[in-house]
Write an enzyme that holds these catalytic residues in place. Structure first.
Site, short mmCIF file in Angstrom:
data_model
loop_
_atom_site.label_atom_id
_atom_site.label_comp_id
_atom_site.label_asym_id
_atom_site.label_seq_id
_atom_site.Cartn_x
_atom_site.Cartn_y
_atom_site.Cartn_z
N HIS A 28 -15.78 -28.05 -52.73
CA HIS A 28 -15.99 -28.55 -51.38
C HIS A 28 -17.14 -29.44 -51.09
CE1 HIS A 28 -14.18 -24.36 -50.33
NE2 HIS A 28 -13.32 -25.33 -49.79
N LYS A 52 -7.11 -13.58 -40.57
CA LYS A 52 -7.45 -13.48 -42.00
C LYS A 52 -8.63 -12.29 -42.34
CE LYS A 52 -6.54 -17.86 -44.07
NZ LYS A 52 -6.90 -19.11 -44.70
N ARG A 101 -6.40 -31.41 -54.11
CA ARG A 101 -6.49 -31.07 -55.52
C ARG A 101 -5.45 -31.55 -56.23
NH1 ARG A 101 -8.14 -25.11 -54.26
NH2 ARG A 101 -6.33 -25.70 -52.82
N SER A 139 -11.72 -21.16 -53.48
CA SER A 139 -12.57 -20.12 -53.21
C SER A 139 -11.94 -18.63 -53.80
CB SER A 139 -12.48 -19.99 -51.52
OG SER A 139 -13.32 -21.14 -50.95
O1 PNS Z 1 -9.54 -23.97 -45.77
P1 PNS Z 1 -8.22 -23.74 -45.07
O2 PNS Z 1 -8.07 -22.21 -44.96
O3 PNS Z 1 -7.09 -24.45 -45.94
O4 PNS Z 1 -8.38 -24.54 -43.57
C1 PNS Z 1 -7.26 -24.53 -42.66
C2 PNS Z 1 -7.66 -25.08 -41.42
C3 PNS Z 1 -8.91 -24.45 -40.78
C4 PNS Z 1 -7.90 -26.79 -41.47
C5 PNS Z 1 -6.43 -24.93 -40.41
O5 PNS Z 1 -5.93 -23.56 -40.43
C6 PNS Z 1 -6.87 -25.31 -38.95
O6 PNS Z 1 -7.07 -26.40 -38.55
N1 PNS Z 1 -7.02 -24.20 -38.07
C7 PNS Z 1 -7.06 -24.40 -36.62
C8 PNS Z 1 -5.99 -24.10 -35.87
C9 PNS Z 1 -5.02 -25.57 -35.39
O7 PNS Z 1 -5.65 -26.21 -34.93
N2 PNS Z 1 -3.74 -25.36 -36.07
C10 PNS Z 1 -2.86 -26.40 -35.84
C11 PNS Z 1 -3.04 -27.41 -36.98
S1 PNS Z 1 -2.22 -26.85 -38.43
#
Ligand code: PNS
Length: 174
Positions: A28, A52, A101, A139
């Site tokens: 990150h 989560k 990745r 992570s």
């Molecule tokens: O590190 P991650 O868990 O892969 O990140 C995921 C994240 C936070 C980018 C995604 O879950 C997100 O944007 N969530 C907010 C809710 C949202 O807008 N969802 C619609 C788009 S998928």
């Protein structure tokens, strides 16, 4: 023309790097450093997701991110509990940064980027390829190693290593 994202001359290019960051890794951090060079402001934002069950609280994750990015003047750390595109509109940000990745990340990332485009076509997702040095890193892997008291100093910054040690104290009473 989407009025929310109209930018005048001299206005800042603001990017958001969203994620769980549970906890932040060198993978990150590599994306953060590189993205910070490309934009006027970079907001690293932790999703406050109640469904989560994270190892670190949102406050802890934000604090660790602040610690490891304190030398980067145009990086700020925040958290959000909203649709990403709505959060971005409030922050007047136009660009989502995500790291990729490998091909296994691609499908999920394409789905998210397409969803966000569907929700707000004024927002663009920009992907950065992770440094190959960290292409295996996640992570979850870091937490798995730390849980069994393995060495994580090559995977996370010292502040995160210390925080992981605190979470997984050997033989701690429940
Ligand atoms: O590190 P991650 O868990 O892969 O990140 C995921 C994240 C936070 C980018 C995604 O879950 C997100 O944007 N969530 C907010 C809710 C949202 O807008 N969802 C619609 C788009 S998928």
């Amino acid at each position: 023309m989407n009025q929310h994202h109209a930018r005048g001359e001299g206005e800042n290019r603001v990017a958001v790097y969203p994620g769980s960051f549970d906890p932040v890794t060198f993978g990150h951090l590599d994306i953060i450093r590189r993205a910070a060079k490309q934009f006027d402001r970079l907001i690293v934002s932790v999703l406050n997701n109640t469904t989560k069950s994270p190892l670190f609280s949102v406050e802890e994750r934000v604090e660790l991110l602040r610690e490891v990015t304190k030398d980067l003047p145009n990086v700020e750390v925040d958290s959000f509990r909203d649709l990403l595109v709505r959060y971005m509109r409030n922050k007047q940000a136009q660009i989502i940064i995500r790291g990729i990745r490998s091909v296994t990340d691609f499908e999920y990332e394409l789905q998210m980027a397409s969803t966000n485009r569907q929700l707000d076509e004024g927002i663009e997702t920009i992907f950065m390829m992770t440094n190959p040095k960290y292409s295996y890193l996640s992570s979850s892997i870091v937490k798995e190693i730390a849980k069994f008291h393995g060495a994580v100093q090559d995977l996370v910054p010292p502040a995160v290593e210390a925080a992981l040690r605190n979470k997984y104290v050997p033989n701690r009473q429940p």
